[in-house]
Design a protein around this motif. Sequence first.
Motif, PDB file in Angstrom:
ATOM      1  N   SER A  84       0.838  -1.188   0.000  1.00 55.89           N
ATOM      2  CA  SER A  84       0.000   0.000   0.000  1.00 55.89           C
ATOM      3  C   SER A  84       0.876   1.243   0.000  1.00 55.89           C
ATOM      4  O   SER A  84       1.821   1.346   0.783  1.00 55.89           O
ATOM      5  CB  SER A  84      -0.911   0.016   1.231  1.00 55.89           C
ATOM      6  OG  SER A  84      -1.552   1.269   1.355  1.00 55.89           O
ATOM      7  N   CYS A 104      -0.752   4.316   0.133  1.00 54.11           N
ATOM      8  CA  CYS A 104      -1.699   5.334   0.578  1.00 54.11           C
ATOM      9  C   CYS A 104      -1.634   5.421   2.096  1.00 54.11           C
ATOM     10  O   CYS A 104      -2.162   4.549   2.797  1.00 54.11           O
ATOM     11  CB  CYS A 104      -3.110   4.993   0.102  1.00 54.11           C
ATOM     12  SG  CYS A 104      -4.372   6.165   0.628  1.00 54.11           S
ATOM     13  N   ASN A 105      -1.004   6.471   2.599  1.00 54.76           N
ATOM     14  CA  ASN A 105      -0.837   6.666   4.034  1.00 54.76           C
ATOM     15  C   ASN A 105      -1.140   8.125   4.386  1.00 54.76           C
ATOM     16  O   ASN A 105      -1.341   8.954   3.496  1.00 54.76           O
ATOM     17  CB  ASN A 105       0.595   6.302   4.459  1.00 54.76           C
ATOM     18  CG  ASN A 105       0.938   4.855   4.168  1.00 54.76           C
ATOM     19  OD1 ASN A 105       0.483   3.934   4.840  1.00 54.76           O
ATOM     20  ND2 ASN A 105       1.756   4.631   3.139  1.00 54.76           N
ATOM     21  N   CYS A 134      -3.855  10.621   2.713  1.00 55.33           N
ATOM     22  CA  CYS A 134      -4.466   9.743   1.714  1.00 55.33           C
ATOM     23  C   CYS A 134      -5.344   8.713   2.391  1.00 55.33           C
ATOM     24  O   CYS A 134      -6.471   8.457   1.957  1.00 55.33           O
ATOM     25  CB  CYS A 134      -3.373   9.063   0.886  1.00 55.33           C
ATOM     26  SG  CYS A 134      -4.012   7.837  -0.301  1.00 55.33           S
ATOM     27  N   ALA A 135      -4.882   8.141   3.501  1.00 59.31           N
ATOM     28  CA  ALA A 135      -5.641   7.105   4.194  1.00 59.31           C
ATOM     29  C   ALA A 135      -6.853   7.671   4.927  1.00 59.31           C
ATOM     30  O   ALA A 135      -7.765   6.912   5.284  1.00 59.31           O
ATOM     31  CB  ALA A 135      -4.745   6.368   5.177  1.00 59.31           C
ATOM     32  N   LYS A 136      -6.885   8.997   5.144  1.00 55.09           N
ATOM     33  CA  LYS A 136      -8.070   9.612   5.740  1.00 55.09           C
ATOM     34  C   LYS A 136      -9.193   9.711   4.693  1.00 55.09           C
ATOM     35  O   LYS A 136     -10.364   9.514   5.002  1.00 55.09           O
ATOM     36  CB  LYS A 136      -7.740  10.988   6.289  1.00 55.09           C
ATOM     37  CG  LYS A 136      -6.797  10.965   7.490  1.00 55.09           C
ATOM     38  CD  LYS A 136      -6.469  12.376   7.960  1.00 55.09           C
ATOM     39  CE  LYS A 136      -5.499  12.339   9.140  1.00 55.09           C
ATOM     40  NZ  LYS A 136      -5.139  13.705   9.573  1.00 55.09           N
ATOM     41  N   TRP A 171      -9.218   7.804   1.964  1.00 55.34           N
ATOM     42  CA  TRP A 171      -9.420   6.435   1.481  1.00 55.34           C
ATOM     43  C   TRP A 171      -9.057   5.458   2.601  1.00 55.34           C
ATOM     44  O   TRP A 171      -7.982   4.863   2.597  1.00 55.34           O
ATOM     45  CB  TRP A 171      -8.554   6.169   0.247  1.00 55.34           C
ATOM     46  CG  TRP A 171      -8.823   7.118  -0.884  1.00 55.34           C
ATOM     47  CD1 TRP A 171      -8.201   8.312  -1.123  1.00 55.34           C
ATOM     48  CD2 TRP A 171      -9.787   6.948  -1.918  1.00 55.34           C
ATOM     49  NE1 TRP A 171      -8.720   8.896  -2.243  1.00 55.34           N
ATOM     50  CE2 TRP A 171      -9.696   8.078  -2.767  1.00 55.34           C
ATOM     51  CE3 TRP A 171     -10.718   5.947  -2.232  1.00 55.34           C
ATOM     52  CZ2 TRP A 171     -10.507   8.243  -3.886  1.00 55.34           C
ATOM     53  CZ3 TRP A 171     -11.517   6.105  -3.348  1.00 55.34           C
ATOM     54  CH2 TRP A 171     -11.416   7.239  -4.168  1.00 55.34           C
ATOM     55  N   PRO A 172      -9.951   5.278   3.589  1.00 54.47           N
ATOM     56  CA  PRO A 172      -9.621   4.387   4.709  1.00 54.47           C
ATOM     57  C   PRO A 172      -9.393   2.952   4.243  1.00 54.47           C
ATOM     58  O   PRO A 172     -10.217   2.390   3.512  1.00 54.47           O
ATOM     59  CB  PRO A 172     -10.871   4.469   5.601  1.00 54.47           C
ATOM     60  CG  PRO A 172     -11.574   5.718   5.176  1.00 54.47           C
ATOM     61  CD  PRO A 172     -11.284   5.875   3.717  1.00 54.47           C
ATOM     62  N   PRO A 173      -8.284   2.346   4.645  1.00 58.71           N
ATOM     63  CA  PRO A 173      -8.048   0.945   4.256  1.00 58.71           C
ATOM     64  C   PRO A 173      -9.010   0.006   4.986  1.00 58.71           C
ATOM     65  O   PRO A 173      -9.413   0.274   6.126  1.00 58.71           O
ATOM     66  CB  PRO A 173      -6.601   0.697   4.693  1.00 58.71           C
ATOM     67  CG  PRO A 173      -6.357   1.698   5.785  1.00 58.71           C
ATOM     68  CD  PRO A 173      -7.177   2.897   5.444  1.00 58.71           C
ATOM     69  N   ARG A 183       0.581  -3.046   6.742  1.00 56.10           N
ATOM     70  CA  ARG A 183       0.836  -1.657   6.407  1.00 56.10           C
ATOM     71  C   ARG A 183       1.989  -1.091   7.234  1.00 56.10           C
ATOM     72  O   ARG A 183       2.491  -1.749   8.160  1.00 56.10           O
ATOM     73  CB  ARG A 183      -0.436  -0.830   6.644  1.00 56.10           C
ATOM     74  CG  ARG A 183      -1.564  -1.167   5.679  1.00 56.10           C
ATOM     75  CD  ARG A 183      -2.849  -0.434   6.028  1.00 56.10           C
ATOM     76  NE  ARG A 183      -2.664   1.016   6.104  1.00 56.10           N
ATOM     77  CZ  ARG A 183      -2.624   1.816   5.052  1.00 56.10           C
ATOM     78  NH1 ARG A 183      -2.757   1.311   3.810  1.00 56.10           N
ATOM     79  NH2 ARG A 183      -2.471   3.124   5.210  1.00 56.10           N
ATOM     80  N   GLN A 187      -4.143  -4.948   6.089  1.00 58.91           N
ATOM     81  CA  GLN A 187      -5.128  -4.500   5.111  1.00 58.91           C
ATOM     82  C   GLN A 187      -5.530  -5.642   4.199  1.00 58.91           C
ATOM     83  O   GLN A 187      -4.688  -6.367   3.662  1.00 58.91           O
ATOM     84  CB  GLN A 187      -4.548  -3.347   4.291  1.00 58.91           C
ATOM     85  CG  GLN A 187      -5.522  -2.727   3.301  1.00 58.91           C
ATOM     86  CD  GLN A 187      -4.965  -1.487   2.626  1.00 58.91           C
ATOM     87  OE1 GLN A 187      -3.813  -1.098   2.875  1.00 58.91           O
ATOM     88  NE2 GLN A 187      -5.746  -0.863   1.780  1.00 58.91           N
ATOM     89  N   TYR A 200      -9.686  -0.404  -0.277  1.00 62.13           N
ATOM     90  CA  TYR A 200     -10.005   0.792   0.506  1.00 62.13           C
ATOM     91  C   TYR A 200     -11.498   1.113   0.406  1.00 62.13           C
ATOM     92  O   TYR A 200     -12.171   0.741  -0.559  1.00 62.13           O
ATOM     93  CB  TYR A 200      -9.235   2.008  -0.030  1.00 62.13           C
ATOM     94  CG  TYR A 200      -7.748   1.848  -0.111  1.00 62.13           C
ATOM     95  CD1 TYR A 200      -6.906   2.389   0.863  1.00 62.13           C
ATOM     96  CD2 TYR A 200      -7.152   1.179  -1.194  1.00 62.13           C
ATOM     97  CE1 TYR A 200      -5.522   2.260   0.778  1.00 62.13           C
ATOM     98  CE2 TYR A 200      -5.774   1.050  -1.283  1.00 62.13           C
ATOM     99  CZ  TYR A 200      -4.964   1.589  -0.296  1.00 62.13           C
ATOM    100  OH  TYR A 200      -3.587   1.457  -0.396  1.00 62.13           O
TER     101      TYR A 200
END
Length: 234
Positions: A137, A139-140, A143-145, A147-149, A173, A179, A188
């Motif tokens: 992944s 996306c952190n 980005c992860a807010k 697109w929550p994993p 992750r 994930q 996600y």
Amino acid sequence: MLLHSRVARTAIALAGVAALAACGGEATGPAAPATAASPAAAPTTSGPTVAADPTPEVIDAPETPVAAPTVAKTQGRVRIYSGPSDVPLSPAPDTGRGSNVIQLNGTASADIGTYVADGQGRTLYRFDKDTAKPSKSNCNGDCAKAWPPLLVRSPGQIYPSGINPKLIGYVERADGTCQVTIGGWPVYLFAKDTKPGDINGQGVGGTWFAISPTGGRTSALPEVVTAPTAAAAR
């Protein structure tokens, strides 16, 4: 004269005994030969005879038993089953590190084709900047807010419906959470999807797409063409 009177009385008495024996009393002599009974007169009716219409018997077909899912694959302490659960699922509350029970459902869409949703009907996406071989992944943070994993917590269970369980797994992750992956691709949710069936993240940035049951990208949303108004046509 007296003799004739006695003979007459004796003959009458014998005739009475024979009559009792013929009416069902216990006779000691040989049984009288049976005679054919006269046919009884048929009852008359005032209208045509209607045959009875018996109600047909209704036989319920036996229900086909639903096979209980079996473990198709194990990764670490996560078990991936052969199909959906046959009993209601009660996952433990998500404390930020994922759920210990995950349901994945293949979902048909006339617009984008078949995609995968979670047990609450929320659309799952893949990110083209991630990698599937090896699963990783990218996306952190912020980005992860957006697109929550989709996270699974150990010991965990994943129940797929319409998805090959062999294609399902997880990847660790950067923050140590696990994930869920399909076909190697991390999956996600999208923060702007507010209800089941929303696909607001489809095609965002040209890199986010609802994931198919094999891990591929689903089709882009059809282009909406607005018909010109009469004023614009002049």
